[in-house]
Design an enzyme around this catalytic site. Structure first.
Site, short mmCIF file in Angstrom:
data_model
loop_
_atom_site.label_atom_id
_atom_site.label_comp_id
_atom_site.label_asym_id
_atom_site.label_seq_id
_atom_site.Cartn_x
_atom_site.Cartn_y
_atom_site.Cartn_z
CD GLU A 97 -2.83 -1.22 2.36
OE1 GLU A 97 -3.99 -1.62 2.20
OE2 GLU A 97 -2.38 -0.91 3.46
CB CYS A 110 3.06 7.04 3.67
SG CYS A 110 3.55 5.67 4.70
CB CYS A 117 7.87 -6.21 7.94
SG CYS A 117 9.29 -5.49 8.80
CB CYS A 121 6.84 -4.41 15.59
SG CYS A 121 8.48 -3.92 15.04
CB CYS A 124 3.54 -3.36 13.05
SG CYS A 124 3.66 -3.06 11.28
N GLY A 183 6.94 -2.67 5.49
CA GLY A 183 8.30 -3.17 5.34
C GLY A 183 9.34 -2.35 6.06
CB SER A 237 10.45 2.52 14.86
OG SER A 237 9.80 3.05 13.73
CG LEU A 238 13.42 4.95 21.15
CD1 LEU A 238 14.79 4.47 20.71
CD2 LEU A 238 13.55 6.31 21.84
CG HIS A 239 8.06 1.91 18.69
ND1 HIS A 239 7.39 3.08 18.38
CD2 HIS A 239 8.29 1.30 17.50
CE1 HIS A 239 7.21 3.15 17.07
NE2 HIS A 239 7.76 2.10 16.52
CG ASN A 314 -3.43 4.25 14.02
OD1 ASN A 314 -4.24 5.01 14.54
ND2 ASN A 314 -2.35 4.67 13.39
CB CYS A 357 1.13 4.68 11.52
SG CYS A 357 1.64 6.28 11.09
N1 SAH Z 1 9.69 -0.59 9.28
C1 SAH Z 1 9.87 0.80 9.47
C2 SAH Z 1 8.97 1.65 8.61
C3 SAH Z 1 7.55 1.20 8.46
S1 SAH Z 1 6.56 1.30 9.91
C4 SAH Z 1 9.76 1.18 10.94
O1 SAH Z 1 9.32 0.35 11.72
O2 SAH Z 1 10.14 2.29 11.27
C5 SAH Z 1 6.29 3.05 10.03
C6 SAH Z 1 5.87 3.53 11.40
O3 SAH Z 1 4.55 3.08 11.74
C7 SAH Z 1 6.79 3.02 12.50
O4 SAH Z 1 7.16 4.00 13.41
C8 SAH Z 1 5.91 1.99 13.13
O5 SAH Z 1 6.34 1.70 14.41
C9 SAH Z 1 4.56 2.63 13.07
N2 SAH Z 1 3.49 1.70 13.33
C10 SAH Z 1 3.46 0.38 13.08
N3 SAH Z 1 2.30 -0.16 13.49
C11 SAH Z 1 1.57 0.83 14.02
C12 SAH Z 1 0.27 0.89 14.60
N4 SAH Z 1 -0.52 -0.17 14.69
N5 SAH Z 1 -0.16 2.11 15.03
C13 SAH Z 1 0.61 3.20 14.90
N6 SAH Z 1 1.84 3.20 14.36
C14 SAH Z 1 2.32 2.03 13.92
FE1 SF4 Z 2 8.26 -4.05 10.25
FE2 SF4 Z 2 8.18 -1.44 10.87
FE3 SF4 Z 2 6.00 -2.99 11.14
FE4 SF4 Z 2 8.06 -3.31 12.80
S1 SF4 Z 2 6.76 -1.49 12.60
S2 SF4 Z 2 6.93 -4.95 11.77
S3 SF4 Z 2 9.77 -2.91 11.45
S4 SF4 Z 2 7.01 -2.48 9.23
#
Ligand code: SAH
Ligand code: SF4
Length: 387
Positions: A97, A110, A117, A121, A124, A183, A237-239, A314, A357
Site C-alpha cells: 500500500e 507514504c 516485514c 513488531c 504492527c 516493510g 522507531s524507538l517505541h 492504531n 500507520c
Molecule cells: N519498518 C519501518 C517503517 C515502516 S513502519 C519502521 O518500523 O520504522 C512506520 C511507522 O509506523 C513506525 O514507526 C511503526 O512503528 C509505526 N506503526 C506500526 N504499526 C503501528 C500501529 N498499529 N499504530 C501506529 N503506528 C504504527
Molecule cells: Fe516491520 Fe516497521 Fe511494522 Fe516493525 S513497525 S513490523 S519494522 S514495518
C-alpha cells in the site's frame, strides 16, 4: 544492448547511471538519458510515442526493449479527510500500500519497501502478516510515479473544471515522501537506495533530502551505510526506553540494542540533512506510556539530538493491544516537553480507510510462517492494568 529475448526493461527501476548506460549502448549521448528520465518521472509519460522531442529511431528502440509501468492498482480508497490509499498488486498474491496525506503546507506520500516485514513488531499489522519478498526499485518508485501522476491529473482537471487555466508546469502535489509504509526499508537496502536517489534526482522527482524520510526499526549497519551513501531525513522507531521492553516491542533490538542504536543515530547525524533524528514512539496503553518511561526517554534525549513524535497506536484486530487514552498521550508529551524535548503527537489520518500507520496490511503471502514461529503474538501486553 538488450537482446530481443530479454524481458523488456522497466525504466522506472533504472537510476541515472544505468539509464545513461542503456542509452549509450544505442549510441545516445548522456543528455538523451536525462531527457528520457524527465519524460518518465517528471511528466509521468509511459508511451514512448508521446516523447516528442526524442528521435523517432530512439523511440522505436525504446518501444522494442523497454516499458514504463507501475505495479497494477487493485483498489483505491479515499478518506473523508482527503487521505488516499492505493493497494498495489505486486504479483503472486502479494499487495502493498501507499498513502497520500494532504496537509495545508505539504503533501506527503507514504510508500512501502517490502511485501510484509521480518521484524515482526507485535503492534504492527504488516509485521503480523510475516514476510514475502523485497520490492524492486521499480515497484518502490512505481508507487510514487503512479500517485504523482494521478494526483496531478486530478488537480489539473479540477482547475479546468472550475474554469481556471492549466498552468504551464504541473503543480507539485507530492512535496514529501516517507518510507513508512509496509516493510523495513533498510532490510531492502540496495533497492531502496536506488529509489531514494531517484527521488532526489533533479531529472526525476527533485525532492530535497530534508523532505525524504526513511523510517527504520534500527538496522544499525545499514543506518551507517545510508549516512554515507545517501543521507536523507531519518526517523527511528524507538517505541521503548529500555532494552527489556524494546526487545519485546521491536524484536530487532535483541540484535542491535539501544546503546548501539543511539550510537548509530549520533554517527548518522554527522551526515544528516537535518540536525536531529525523529524518534517515533507508539503509545500503547499500559505498556510503554507510564511516567517512568517518559523519564527514561528524557535520559535518552540527552544522548542524541532528537525530536519525539508520539504515535497513538492504531488498533488492528489481532494485536490484543490498546491505544493510550488521549489524556495520557497529552500528559506524556507534556512530561517530555517540560524537560525541553521537542515533542509532537501524530494526528491520525485516514483511519476510516485503514490507512493510518501500522494498519497497512496489503495482503501478503507469508513465506516465513511467522504465526507458527511466534504462537503468542498479541499477548505482548505487559502491564495492561496500569492504574
Ligand atoms: N519498518 C519501518 C517503517 C515502516 S513502519 C519502521 O518500523 O520504522 C512506520 C511507522 O509506523 C513506525 O514507526 C511503526 O512503528 C509505526 N506503526 C506500526 N504499526 C503501528 C500501529 N498499529 N499504530 C501506529 N503506528 C504504527
Ligand atoms: Fe516491520 Fe516497521 Fe511494522 Fe516493525 S513497525 S513490523 S519494522 S514495518
Amino acid at each position: 544492448m538488450p537482446s530481443v529475448l530479454d524481458e523488456p526493461v522497466n525504466l522506472l527501476g533504472l537510476g541515472a547511471a544505468e539509464l545513461t548506460d542503456l542509452v549509450g549502448q544505442w549510441g545516445g549521448k548522456p543528455f538523451r538519458a536525462k531527457q528520457l528520465q524527465r519524460w518518465v518521472h517528471q511528466r509521468g509519460v509511459d508511451s514512448f510515442d508521446d516523447m516528442t522531442d526524442l528521435a523517432r529511431e530512439f523511440r522505436q528502440q525504446l518501444a522494442q526493449h523497454c516499458t514504463v509501468h507501475a505495479p497494477g492498482v487493485a483498489t483505491e480508497q479515499r478518506s473523508s479527510d482527503g487521505t488516499r490509499k492505493w493497494l498495489f498488486d505486486v504479483g503472486r498474491n502479494n499487495a502493498v500500500e501507499a498513502v497520500f496525506i494532504p496537509e495545508d503546507d505539504r503533501g506527503t506520500l507514504c510508500i512501502s519497501s517490502q511485501a510484509g516485514c521480518t521484524v515482526a513488531c507485535p503492534f504492527c499489522s504488516t509485521g503480523y502478516q510475516g514476510f514475502n519478498r523485497n520490492l524492486t526499485t521499480a515497484e518502490i518508485i512505481g508507487q510514487l510515479w503512479y500517485a504523482k501522476r494521478v494526483l496531478e491529473a486530478d488537480l489539473q482537471s479540477a482547475r479546468l473544471g472550475s474554469g481556471g487555466a492549466a498552468p504551464a508546469e504541473p503543480t507539485r502535489v507530492i512535496s514529501n515522501v516517507v518510507m513508512m509504509g509496509m516493510g523495513e526499508p533498510l532490510l531492502n537496502y540496495d533497492r531502496v537506495l536506488e529509489a531514494l536517489r531517484l527521488m532526489l534526482d533533479d531529472n526525476a522527482y527533485g525532492l530535497s533530502r530534508r523532505r525524504v524520510t526513511v523510517s527504520t526499526s534500527g538496522v544499525v549497519p545499514m543506518m551507517d551505510r545510508l549516512g554515507r551513501d545517501c543521507p536523507v531525513a531519518l526517523a527511528v522507531s524507538l517505541h521503548a526506553p529500555n532494552d527489556a521492553l524494546r526487545d519485546k516491542l521491536v524484536p530487532l533490538n535483541r540484535k542491535h540494542p539501544l546503546a548501539e542504536l543511539l550510537a548509530a543515530c549520533n554517527r548518522y547525524l554527522e551526515h544528516a540533512p537535518r540536525d536531529f533524528i525523529t524518534f517515533e514512539y507508539i503509545m500503547l496503553d499500559g505498556v510503554n506510556d507510564a511516567d517512568e518511561h517518559a523519564r527514561e526517554l528524557i535520559a535518552i534525549a540527552k544522548q542524541v539530538r532528537c525530536k519525539f513524535n508520539l504515535i497513538p497506536f492504531n488498533p488492528f484486530p489481532q494485536s490484543g493491544l490498546k491505544r493510550s487514552p488521549t489524556a495520557r498521550v497529552r500528559l506524556f508529551a507534556q512530561r517530555l516537553m517540560d524537560a525541553g524535548v521537542v515533542t509532537t503527537v501524530r494526528k491520525t489520518r485516514g483511519d476510516d480507510i485503514a490507512a493510518a500507520c501500522g494498519q497497512l496490511a496489503g495482503d501478503v503471502k507469508d513465506r516465513t510462517r511467522i504465526h507458527e514461529r511466534l504462537p503468542n503474538r498479541g499477548t505482548i501486553v505487559i502491564n495492561q492494568e496500569r492504574e
